[in-house]
Motif scaffolding. Sequence first.
Motif, PDB file in Angstrom:
ATOM      1  N   ILE A  87       0.871  -1.174   0.000  1.00 16.78           N
ATOM      2  CA  ILE A  87       0.000   0.000   0.000  1.00 16.78           C
ATOM      3  C   ILE A  87       0.903   1.217   0.000  1.00 16.78           C
ATOM      4  CG2 ILE A  87      -1.806   1.249   1.243  1.00 16.78           C
ATOM      5  CD1 ILE A  87      -2.531  -1.414   2.623  1.00 16.78           C
ATOM      6  N   TYR A  88       0.767   2.099  -0.989  1.00 15.25           N
ATOM      7  CA  TYR A  88       1.672   3.240  -1.063  1.00 15.25           C
ATOM      8  C   TYR A  88       0.921   4.527  -1.357  1.00 15.25           C
ATOM      9  CZ  TYR A  88       1.442   3.310  -6.205  1.00 15.25           C
ATOM     10  OH  TYR A  88       1.026   3.419  -7.504  1.00 15.25           O
ATOM     11  N   GLY A  89       1.565   5.650  -1.036  1.00 16.00           N
ATOM     12  CA  GLY A  89       0.976   6.962  -1.253  1.00 16.00           C
ATOM     13  C   GLY A  89       1.761   8.003  -0.499  1.00 16.00           C
ATOM     14  N   MET A  90       1.473   9.266  -0.752  1.00 12.96           N
ATOM     15  CA  MET A  90       2.215  10.352  -0.128  1.00 12.96           C
ATOM     16  C   MET A  90       1.955  10.398   1.371  1.00 12.96           C
ATOM     17  SD  MET A  90       0.056  13.707  -1.381  1.00 12.96           S
ATOM     18  CE  MET A  90       1.124  14.852  -0.519  1.00 12.96           C
ATOM     19  N   GLY A  91       2.854  11.039   2.105  1.00 12.33           N
ATOM     20  CA  GLY A  91       2.708  11.144   3.543  1.00 12.33           C
ATOM     21  C   GLY A  91       1.428  11.863   3.923  1.00 12.33           C
ATOM     22  N   GLY A  92       0.737  11.355   4.959  1.00  9.40           N
ATOM     23  CA  GLY A  92      -0.468  11.996   5.458  1.00  9.40           C
ATOM     24  C   GLY A  92      -1.730  11.672   4.712  1.00  9.40           C
ATOM     25  N   VAL A  93      -1.666  10.713   3.774  1.00  7.30           N
ATOM     26  CA  VAL A  93      -2.823  10.419   2.930  1.00  7.30           C
ATOM     27  C   VAL A  93      -3.762   9.391   3.562  1.00  7.30           C
ATOM     28  CG1 VAL A  93      -1.954   8.470   1.559  1.00  7.30           C
ATOM     29  CG2 VAL A  93      -3.402  10.206   0.475  1.00  7.30           C
ATOM     30  N   GLY A  94      -3.301   8.699   4.626  1.00  7.13           N
ATOM     31  CA  GLY A  94      -4.175   7.771   5.335  1.00  7.13           C
ATOM     32  C   GLY A  94      -3.845   6.303   5.171  1.00  7.13           C
ATOM     33  N   THR A 282      -2.619  30.373   1.828  1.00  7.31           N
ATOM     34  CA  THR A 282      -2.506  30.782   0.430  1.00  7.31           C
ATOM     35  C   THR A 282      -1.107  31.264   0.105  1.00  7.31           C
ATOM     36  OG1 THR A 282      -4.838  31.420   0.439  1.00  7.31           O
ATOM     37  CG2 THR A 282      -3.486  32.251  -1.359  1.00  7.31           C
ATOM     38  N   GLU A 283      -0.488  31.965   1.051  1.00  2.47           N
ATOM     39  CA  GLU A 283       0.843  32.528   0.828  1.00  2.47           C
ATOM     40  C   GLU A 283       1.954  31.629   1.350  1.00  2.47           C
ATOM     41  OE1 GLU A 283       0.794  36.371   2.635  1.00  2.47           O
ATOM     42  OE2 GLU A 283      -0.730  37.179   1.258  1.00  2.47           O
ATOM     43  N   SER A 284       1.605  30.388   1.708  1.00  2.00           N
ATOM     44  CA  SER A 284       2.596  29.420   2.211  1.00  2.00           C
ATOM     45  C   SER A 284       3.335  29.973   3.423  1.00  2.00           C
ATOM     46  CB  SER A 284       3.605  29.059   1.107  1.00  2.00           C
ATOM     47  OG  SER A 284       2.949  28.615  -0.045  1.00  2.00           O
ATOM     48  N   GLY A 285       2.584  30.685   4.286  1.00  2.00           N
ATOM     49  CA  GLY A 285       3.222  31.333   5.420  1.00  2.00           C
ATOM     50  C   GLY A 285       2.857  30.733   6.760  1.00  2.00           C
ATOM     51  N   VAL A 286       2.353  29.517   6.789  1.00  2.00           N
ATOM     52  CA  VAL A 286       1.958  28.914   8.053  1.00  2.00           C
ATOM     53  C   VAL A 286       2.811  27.672   8.314  1.00  2.00           C
ATOM     54  CG1 VAL A 286       0.161  27.519   6.937  1.00  2.00           C
ATOM     55  CG2 VAL A 286      -0.001  28.008   9.381  1.00  2.00           C
ATOM     56  N   GLU A 287       3.224  27.527   9.580  1.00  2.00           N
ATOM     57  CA  GLU A 287       4.007  26.357   9.979  1.00  2.00           C
ATOM     58  C   GLU A 287       3.053  25.235  10.380  1.00  2.00           C
ATOM     59  OE1 GLU A 287       7.230  25.799  10.053  1.00  2.00           O
ATOM     60  OE2 GLU A 287       8.001  27.762   9.489  1.00  2.00           O
ATOM     61  N   LEU A 288       3.142  24.124   9.695  1.00  2.00           N
ATOM     62  CA  LEU A 288       2.288  22.981  10.000  1.00  2.00           C
ATOM     63  C   LEU A 288       3.145  21.749  10.249  1.00  2.00           C
ATOM     64  CD1 LEU A 288      -0.468  23.402   7.241  1.00  2.00           C
ATOM     65  CD2 LEU A 288      -0.695  23.965   9.667  1.00  2.00           C
ATOM     66  N   ASN A 289       2.686  20.905  11.163  1.00  2.00           N
ATOM     67  CA  ASN A 289       3.404  19.653  11.416  1.00  2.00           C
ATOM     68  C   ASN A 289       3.384  18.747  10.198  1.00  2.00           C
ATOM     69  OD1 ASN A 289       4.165  20.234  14.090  1.00  2.00           O
ATOM     70  ND2 ASN A 289       2.172  19.578  14.869  1.00  2.00           N
ATOM     71  N   VAL A 290       2.343  18.895   9.361  1.00  2.00           N
ATOM     72  CA  VAL A 290       2.254  18.051   8.170  1.00  2.00           C
ATOM     73  C   VAL A 290       3.452  18.274   7.255  1.00  2.00           C
ATOM     74  CG1 VAL A 290       0.906  19.703   6.792  1.00  2.00           C
ATOM     75  CG2 VAL A 290       0.697  17.265   6.333  1.00  2.00           C
ATOM     76  N   PHE A 291       4.042  19.483   7.277  1.00  2.00           N
ATOM     77  CA  PHE A 291       5.218  19.743   6.459  1.00  2.00           C
ATOM     78  C   PHE A 291       6.396  18.875   6.903  1.00  2.00           C
ATOM     79  CE2 PHE A 291       3.412  24.215   5.696  1.00  2.00           C
ATOM     80  CZ  PHE A 291       2.737  23.773   4.575  1.00  2.00           C
ATOM     81  N   LYS A 292       6.493  18.634   8.209  1.00  2.00           N
ATOM     82  CA  LYS A 292       7.565  17.765   8.703  1.00  2.00           C
ATOM     83  C   LYS A 292       7.388  16.345   8.176  1.00  2.00           C
ATOM     84  CE  LYS A 292       7.982  20.456  12.983  1.00  2.00           C
ATOM     85  NZ  LYS A 292       7.835  20.429  14.469  1.00  2.00           N
ATOM     86  N   THR A 293       6.120  15.920   8.129  1.00  2.00           N
ATOM     87  CA  THR A 293       5.825  14.588   7.588  1.00  2.00           C
ATOM     88  C   THR A 293       6.202  14.505   6.118  1.00  2.00           C
ATOM     89  OG1 THR A 293       4.001  14.294   9.157  1.00  2.00           O
ATOM     90  CG2 THR A 293       3.981  12.911   7.185  1.00  2.00           C
ATOM     91  N   LEU A 294       5.844  15.524   5.348  1.00  2.00           N
ATOM     92  CA  LEU A 294       6.138  15.525   3.912  1.00  2.00           C
ATOM     93  C   LEU A 294       7.638  15.652   3.658  1.00  2.00           C
ATOM     94  CD1 LEU A 294       3.247  17.841   2.652  1.00  2.00           C
ATOM     95  CD2 LEU A 294       3.370  15.347   2.526  1.00  2.00           C
ATOM     96  N   LYS A 295       8.322  16.405   4.506  1.00  2.00           N
ATOM     97  CA  LYS A 295       9.758  16.616   4.306  1.00  2.00           C
ATOM     98  C   LYS A 295      10.537  15.313   4.429  1.00  2.00           C
ATOM     99  CE  LYS A 295      13.631  19.551   5.710  1.00  2.00           C
ATOM    100  NZ  LYS A 295      14.093  20.619   6.627  1.00  2.00           N
ATOM    101  N   LEU A 296      10.017  14.361   5.202  1.00  5.46           N
ATOM    102  CA  LEU A 296      10.697  13.064   5.332  1.00  5.46           C
ATOM    103  C   LEU A 296      10.816  12.382   3.977  1.00  5.46           C
ATOM    104  CD1 LEU A 296       9.085  11.691   8.625  1.00  5.46           C
ATOM    105  CD2 LEU A 296      11.418  12.535   8.320  1.00  5.46           C
ATOM    106  N   SER A 297       9.773  12.539   3.140  1.00  2.00           N
ATOM    107  CA  SER A 297       9.833  11.945   1.799  1.00  2.00           C
ATOM    108  C   SER A 297      10.915  12.612   0.967  1.00  2.00           C
ATOM    109  CB  SER A 297       8.482  12.080   1.101  1.00  2.00           C
ATOM    110  OG  SER A 297       7.486  11.350   1.767  1.00  2.00           O
ATOM    111  N   TYR A 298      11.026  13.929   1.093  1.00  2.00           N
ATOM    112  CA  TYR A 298      12.070  14.673   0.392  1.00  2.00           C
ATOM    113  C   TYR A 298      13.455  14.209   0.850  1.00  2.00           C
ATOM    114  CZ  TYR A 298      15.272  18.586  -0.394  1.00  2.00           C
ATOM    115  OH  TYR A 298      16.354  19.342  -0.727  1.00  2.00           O
TER     116      TYR A 298
END
Length: 642
Positions: A87-94, A282-298
């Motif tokens: 089972i595969y998919g981007m981080g945070g997709v469930g 909209t301006e990509s100016g908010v810090e979210l924990n989800v970004f840390k999850t996505l950054k692991l893939s990077y």
Amino acid sequence: MVSPPGNGGLVDENVPSLKRKRKERSNQAVVNNYCHWRFRKLSTTHATRRRKSSPLLTTKLVGEESKETVKKICDYLMEDEIVIIGIYGMGGVGKTAILMHIHNRVLDNPTFNDVFWVTVPQEFSIYELQDEIANIVGLDNLSKVKDVKRRACVLNGHLKKKKRSILLLDGMWVHFEVEDVGIPIEQGGLKVVLTTRSLDVCHKMLCQKQVKIKPLCWGDDPWNLFLEKLCFEKEITSEVEEIARSIVDECGGLPLCIIEIATHMRGVEKVHEWKGMLRKLTESGVELNVFKTLKLSYMNLGDSRVQQCFLHSMLCYGEYFYDTNYLIESFIDEDLLGGIATRQEQHNEGDIILDKIRKACLRDVGGEGGERHDDGDIILDKIRKACLRDVGGEGGEEEGGEEGEDWYLGVHPLLRDMALQIVTSTTHMVKANMGLEEIPEEKFWTNRLEKVFLQGNEIKKIPYDMSPNCPKLTRLSLKFNMSLEAIPKSFFKHLKGLKVLNLSYTRLMELPDTISHLESLEALLLQKCEKLCHIPCVQRLGSLRKLDLRGCAVLREVPEGMEMLVKLTYLDLRGTKIEVLPEGVLGKLVNLQYLVINHMMDEEVEVELKIVEGLYYFGPNVETFNACVRLVEQNSSQPYDL
């Protein structure tokens, strides 16, 4: 506007019928590799002993698609021939949520004796994974064995006793050989279901079914999930609801992001606070924990070159779909593919990289009508495998892992936001597609800037005395500012380090003379500048490798000094009014690999084009065209397109 993400929980199952026999043979090969004996399909005989496992506490699945995905995977587990599923998919997709539901469904199924849940350590080691499995299956004495190979033998013997059982491996970042760990995968014995962000892991683990989990489909499902997690005590006002729905849209159907923002906004009633959250998103100016999850893939892409290509694709194209040809050409312009000699090899490399990015679920593909290439494609392949890009139309991955043609690329909007957080604001100015009507003030153009991305805005003019002092600036993109009609002479005065200048799709009528002094310039991109009628002398642009004038509809002549561009490898004149090159120029462009030209004079047909790989020529007659073909055949040592 980003294209809508795929349906959450949907299984890609449009497998062409011509591939089915090959898939069946492949499935049987995996079975033969893993096991030597069979049991009767759908037999319900099982041990009467008490199971060790207990149900997991699960969250409600969102949408019918997710429920169908759980059912489909459970149905796969009932088939004798299928012993390992990915089972595969981007981080945070469930993926984990779906696997937990599968765990509980298996517990309720009398066909299976037991099910074991193991969270795979992110810092993977065979030794640690062996410990995790031994702990969950009740093998207490494994800790006394220190040698990894002996531990594998002990664990293998113990797991072979677990007839008709399922081992769930959640969160795999890298592949491993099941024999090295001691996992016996066999019919009638243990089966494995794993989750990962990497399609490449599924391939290398020999998963017979590869099920992609996509973001939630735009519509009621994301909104219902948001409301459920928001837990608002009273009915929200219509004004707040309108803003909240826009916030949910910015999440791009990613459940982890929807849940995080809904939790953050609990108890918030004031309209200005909701507007503030929407503006930050909209301006990509908010810090979210989800970004840390996505950054692991990077980070898991590993190869720094692939990472740079991913970031570049995010900054240049963001969440839009683009032909991979354009993206790979952009890699070449930025010199991200290394010192590869031929253009075809560069495209091959780019294709491989894009494919890695897609398999990493960091970028996805869709659409029709493009081509695959070589070097640029290699880098894109790396990004793909890291699941960093994940919005697709037709032509993407299909169930079972069969790959479609990688032609057009799209990306989840949160991945672009994540990329913006990776690049430093002191070296990058990224204000693309923001509707700007004025260019950022000169005070923001610091001497530390290296790259500026202002494409896709509505900038109409640049102040006549503006002269940014950015000696380190190597890339400037003003592409798709369709109202921009002029650039003052002062603008390029202190941009001597500029290497890539993209002014495509603007209304410029002429370029300032100061462009002639950009001696480090390697790529001048002027596609579809339909009003452009004059380009200043390029004699001093000795580093120029690419000149793209495609679609400059009123341009009648090439700039003066073309004969001095001895490093030029790419020249596109299609869609211009330039009939021929000045006499003697073509013979001086000894490094040309790609040439698009309307006509050539008879004497130019005799010029040797020894390394040309792509020649697009509109000849006045068949005889001249045939002479050109013979010339390329006789003199080019490279494969070529005509």
